[in-house]
Enzyme design. Structure first.
Site, PDB file in Angstrom:
ATOM      1  N   TRP A 180      -6.936  14.922  14.565  1.00 56.42           N
ATOM      2  CA  TRP A 180      -6.716  13.678  13.792  1.00 56.42           C
ATOM      3  C   TRP A 180      -5.242  13.285  13.816  1.00 56.42           C
ATOM      4  CZ3 TRP A 180      -8.814  10.258  10.010  1.00 56.42           C
ATOM      5  CH2 TRP A 180      -7.868   9.680   9.153  1.00 56.42           C
ATOM      6  N   ASP A 226      -0.171   8.134  10.383  1.00 59.53           N
ATOM      7  CA  ASP A 226       1.112   7.416  10.541  1.00 59.53           C
ATOM      8  C   ASP A 226       2.030   7.896  11.663  1.00 59.53           C
ATOM      9  OD1 ASP A 226       0.036   7.013   8.065  1.00 59.53           O
ATOM     10  OD2 ASP A 226       1.789   7.624   6.953  1.00 59.53           O
ATOM     11  N   GLN A 237       1.604  12.046  11.861  1.00 59.82           N
ATOM     12  CA  GLN A 237       0.792  12.840  10.931  1.00 59.82           C
ATOM     13  C   GLN A 237      -0.380  13.397  11.726  1.00 59.82           C
ATOM     14  OE1 GLN A 237       1.293  12.919   6.970  1.00 59.82           O
ATOM     15  NE2 GLN A 237       2.979  13.249   8.375  1.00 59.82           N
ATOM     16  N   PHE A 243       4.196  15.430   4.928  1.00 59.13           N
ATOM     17  CA  PHE A 243       3.809  14.024   4.973  1.00 59.13           C
ATOM     18  C   PHE A 243       4.830  13.222   5.784  1.00 59.13           C
ATOM     19  CE2 PHE A 243       0.616  13.142   1.285  1.00 59.13           C
ATOM     20  CZ  PHE A 243      -0.236  14.100   1.796  1.00 59.13           C
ATOM     21  N   SER A 244       4.622  11.906   5.791  1.00 61.74           N
ATOM     22  CA  SER A 244       5.370  11.039   6.712  1.00 61.74           C
ATOM     23  C   SER A 244       6.876  11.065   6.497  1.00 61.74           C
ATOM     24  CB  SER A 244       4.860   9.609   6.583  1.00 61.74           C
ATOM     25  OG  SER A 244       3.652   9.520   7.268  1.00 61.74           O
ATOM     26  N   ARG A 302       7.386   9.234  -1.496  1.00 61.89           N
ATOM     27  CA  ARG A 302       7.182   9.723  -0.134  1.00 61.89           C
ATOM     28  C   ARG A 302       7.641   8.775   0.968  1.00 61.89           C
ATOM     29  NH1 ARG A 302       2.145   8.923  -2.499  1.00 61.89           N
ATOM     30  NH2 ARG A 302       0.919   7.215  -1.652  1.00 61.89           N
ATOM     31  N   ASP A 303       7.611   9.330   2.175  1.00 65.71           N
ATOM     32  CA  ASP A 303       7.794   8.623   3.439  1.00 65.71           C
ATOM     33  C   ASP A 303       9.235   8.133   3.667  1.00 65.71           C
ATOM     34  OD1 ASP A 303       5.045   9.023   3.383  1.00 65.71           O
ATOM     35  OD2 ASP A 303       4.586   6.971   2.772  1.00 65.71           O
ATOM     36  N   GLU A 351       3.690   2.375   0.509  1.00 63.48           N
ATOM     37  CA  GLU A 351       3.950   3.537   1.350  1.00 63.48           C
ATOM     38  C   GLU A 351       4.787   3.129   2.572  1.00 63.48           C
ATOM     39  OE1 GLU A 351       0.152   6.329   0.724  1.00 63.48           O
ATOM     40  OE2 GLU A 351      -0.242   4.744   2.160  1.00 63.48           O
ATOM     41  N   TRP A 367      -7.424   3.091   6.916  1.00 54.71           N
ATOM     42  CA  TRP A 367      -7.993   4.184   6.107  1.00 54.71           C
ATOM     43  C   TRP A 367      -9.446   3.881   5.749  1.00 54.71           C
ATOM     44  CZ3 TRP A 367      -6.193   8.835   5.888  1.00 54.71           C
ATOM     45  CH2 TRP A 367      -4.825   9.066   6.008  1.00 54.71           C
TER      46      TRP A 367
HETATM   47  C1  FRU Z   1       0.139   6.620   4.708  1.00 53.04           C
HETATM   48  C2  FRU Z   1       0.198   7.973   4.052  1.00 53.04           C
HETATM   49  C3  FRU Z   1       1.626   8.320   3.662  1.00 53.04           C
HETATM   50  C4  FRU Z   1       1.605   9.796   3.642  1.00 53.04           C
HETATM   51  C5  FRU Z   1       0.672  10.129   4.777  1.00 53.04           C
HETATM   52  C6  FRU Z   1      -0.145  11.352   4.562  1.00 53.04           C
HETATM   53  O1  FRU Z   1      -0.915   6.448   5.588  1.00 53.04           O
HETATM   54  O2  FRU Z   1      -0.661   8.001   2.942  1.00 53.04           O
HETATM   55  O3  FRU Z   1       2.054   7.726   2.476  1.00 53.04           O
HETATM   56  O4  FRU Z   1       2.886  10.332   3.829  1.00 53.04           O
HETATM   57  O5  FRU Z   1      -0.170   9.015   4.933  1.00 53.04           O
HETATM   58  O6  FRU Z   1      -0.823  11.715   5.718  1.00 53.04           O
END
Ligand code: FRU
Length: 494
Positions: free
Chosen positions: A35, A38, A54, A97-98, A166-167, A221, A304
């Site tokens: 899988w 991002d 990811q 995560f991202s 995050r990110d 995000e 998503w």
């Molecule tokens: C966006 C997200 C980010 C997070 C990542 C987790 O698609 O939800 O905010 O870091 O995916 O996989």
């Protein structure tokens, strides 16, 4: 040192990647196996462009996030590198995560990402704690920093939530490092925070660059902030968006805020807000600046909402868009495929001034790996056509069409019959800048995708298609007289 967990991911890749090669798209990045979501760390490094993502190698569904890794010199051919990060530290045990990457002055590459740790409370609720971490390496192997996490709850502004933090998108400017990070504030909606550092290790909070105020979705995000053609542009990926006319679709959406950064308070003064991509499959875009000064964007070509609907036989899930060059025109974002794609154009077939009124196909205008430009104009100036349709990826059972109605100035893309074995959202309609029935569409197709660029990049729309690759017919249809120009190149990428 490579942890056991990362070693396991790399061994898994070595063992199974050779078997999946024949089922992958030709020029769109995938994880090869497992899988992906991002794009992460999309940045130049030592004269090449690196892209991380990811990644959960072991299954075609989301799992504890690793970072997968590829690199390129031309955005079309990608070299696969071993998995870069695994969730193997206490502070990222539930996912890396991202995040993003930057080349350090000493020639090393720094990755900045969100470390996730979840805790189950006595009442059964699961809480996620999100902090920012770094890892430094040589372009293949990375060592997580001893000071991790380098940004935690203690440097959040008042009311900022550590559960949605995050990110980070990092960049270097005037010998300092900056990062924008998504956060959720008191009103329950997103804000984009700016942080600053001298060494990318000790960070201090600077300002709120922009706040959602529950207007464009809720949590924001994957931010990216950059200068473009004299303006400042902020890209965000909102969750829980409600549709606004035909401009913003509901769910996980994508938004581009254009304005000027007030440098005294480091806040974006908005001038306009628009969707980035009008298709069904586009999320979490990230950009880089090329050596020749182009701002290039890549995104997860997936949504998503539809990420459970997959083809059982495929051992990979998720792909990236074709990288796009960005510019601004009359206050709007313009996107066009990276110019490097043109190097891969093979046989050309073209037609000029073909009059259609009803359904027509044209000899040699077919295929599934192509770069095709179709220009449409009224065939009868006094009686403008009602609609024009372009069908692609067609056989006896399957088809996907793009329909343009000059009267409403809207394009509708319908992939209901493209072969998805699930009942999911398959139609998207969006307004375009209509010019008396004149329309230019550039269509890029790879094994499992259709990307549409309208009127020289005024709008872009991305769609995943799981139509069998043998379905390669194309046809044109209209209600009323239409004059067509078609220029089609096969894309030759092995
Ligand atoms: C966006 C997200 C980010 C997070 C990542 C987790 O698609 O939800 O905010 O870091 O995916 O996989």
């Amino acid at each position: 040192m490579i942890s056991k967990m990362l070693r396991r991911a790399r061994d898994f890749e070595n063992k199974y990647l050779p078997y999946t090669v024949s089922e992958l798209p030709k020029f769109h990045v995938t994880g090869g196996i497992g899988w992906i979501n991002d794009p992460n760390g999309f940045a130049p490094y030592k004269g090449e462009y690196h892209l991380f993502f990811q990644y959960y190698p072991y299954d075609t569904k989301w799992g504890p996030m690793h970072w997968g890794h590829v690199k390129t010199t031309d955005f079309i051919r990608w070299e696969r590198l071993p998995a870069a990060l695994a969730p193997d530290a206490e502070y990222d045990q539930d996912g890396c995560f991202s995040g993003s990457s930057v080349e350090l002055p000493d020639g090393r590459q720094l990755l900045m990402y969100t470390g996730v740790r979840t805790v189950r409370r006595r009442n059964g609720m699961i809480e996620s704690f999100q902090t920012q971490c770094i890892a430094v390496g040589d372009g293949v192997d990375y060592e997580k920093h001893a000071n991790n996490p380098v940004i935690d709850a203690s440097s959040l502004p008042e009311g900022g939530s550590v559960h949605d933090f995050r990110d980070p998108k990092i960049w270097r400017e005037n010998d300092r490092y900056y990062a924008v990070i998504g956060n959720r504030c008191k009103d329950g909606s997103g804000t984009i925070l700016l942080y600053e550092s001298e060494d990318a290790v000790s960070w201090k909070y600077v300002s709120i660059v922009s706040s959602c105020h529950n207007q464009y979705g809720r949590m924001w995000e994957c931010p990216d902030l950059f200068a473009l053609d004299g303006k400042d542009v902020l890209l965000v990926s909102p969750q829980e968006m409600e549709a606004i006319g035909l401009e913003f679709h509901p769910g996980n959406a994508n938004v581009c805020l254009i304005g000027s950064l007030d440098k005294r308070i480091n806040h974006l003064v908005r001038e306009s807000v628009q969707a980035i991509d009008y298709g069904l499959d586009f999320y979490a875009p990230q950009t880089l600046l090329t050596e020749d000064g182009r701002r290039v964007m890549i995104a997860w070509m997936q949504n998503w909402e539809t990420s459970f609907s997959k083809v059982q036989e495929l051992r990979f899930f998720g792909q990236m868009t074709l990288p796009r060059e960005l510019s601004l025109k009359e206050g709007r974002l313009i996107q066009n495929p990276v110019r490097e794609l043109e190097k891969y154009r093979g046989i050309k077939n073209e037609y000029h001034n073909v009059l259609i009124n009803g359904e027509t196909s044209l000899r040699s205008i077919n295929g599934r790996y192509l770069d095709m430009t179709v220009t449409v104009r009224p065939g009868n100036e006094n009686n403008i056509y009602k609609w024009f349709r372009l069908y692609v990826a067609k056989d006896g059972e399957h088809f996907t069409f793009i329909r343009f109605r000059p009267e409403t100035g809207t394009i509708k893309v319908d992939r209901t019959h493209s072969g998805f074995p699930h009942d999911i959202v398959n139609v998207r309609e969006f307004p375009i800048n209509s010019r008396n029935g004149i329309l230019k569409l550039r269509i890029i197709m790879d094994r499992y995708s259709l990307e549409i660029f309208v009127n020289d990049g005024e709008q872009a729309a991305s769609f995943v298609l799981y139509t069998p690759v043998e379905a390669g017919s194309i046809s044109f249809s209209s209600d009323g007289a239409v004059l067509l120009n078609v220029e089609k190149y096969e894309l030759c990428i092995d």
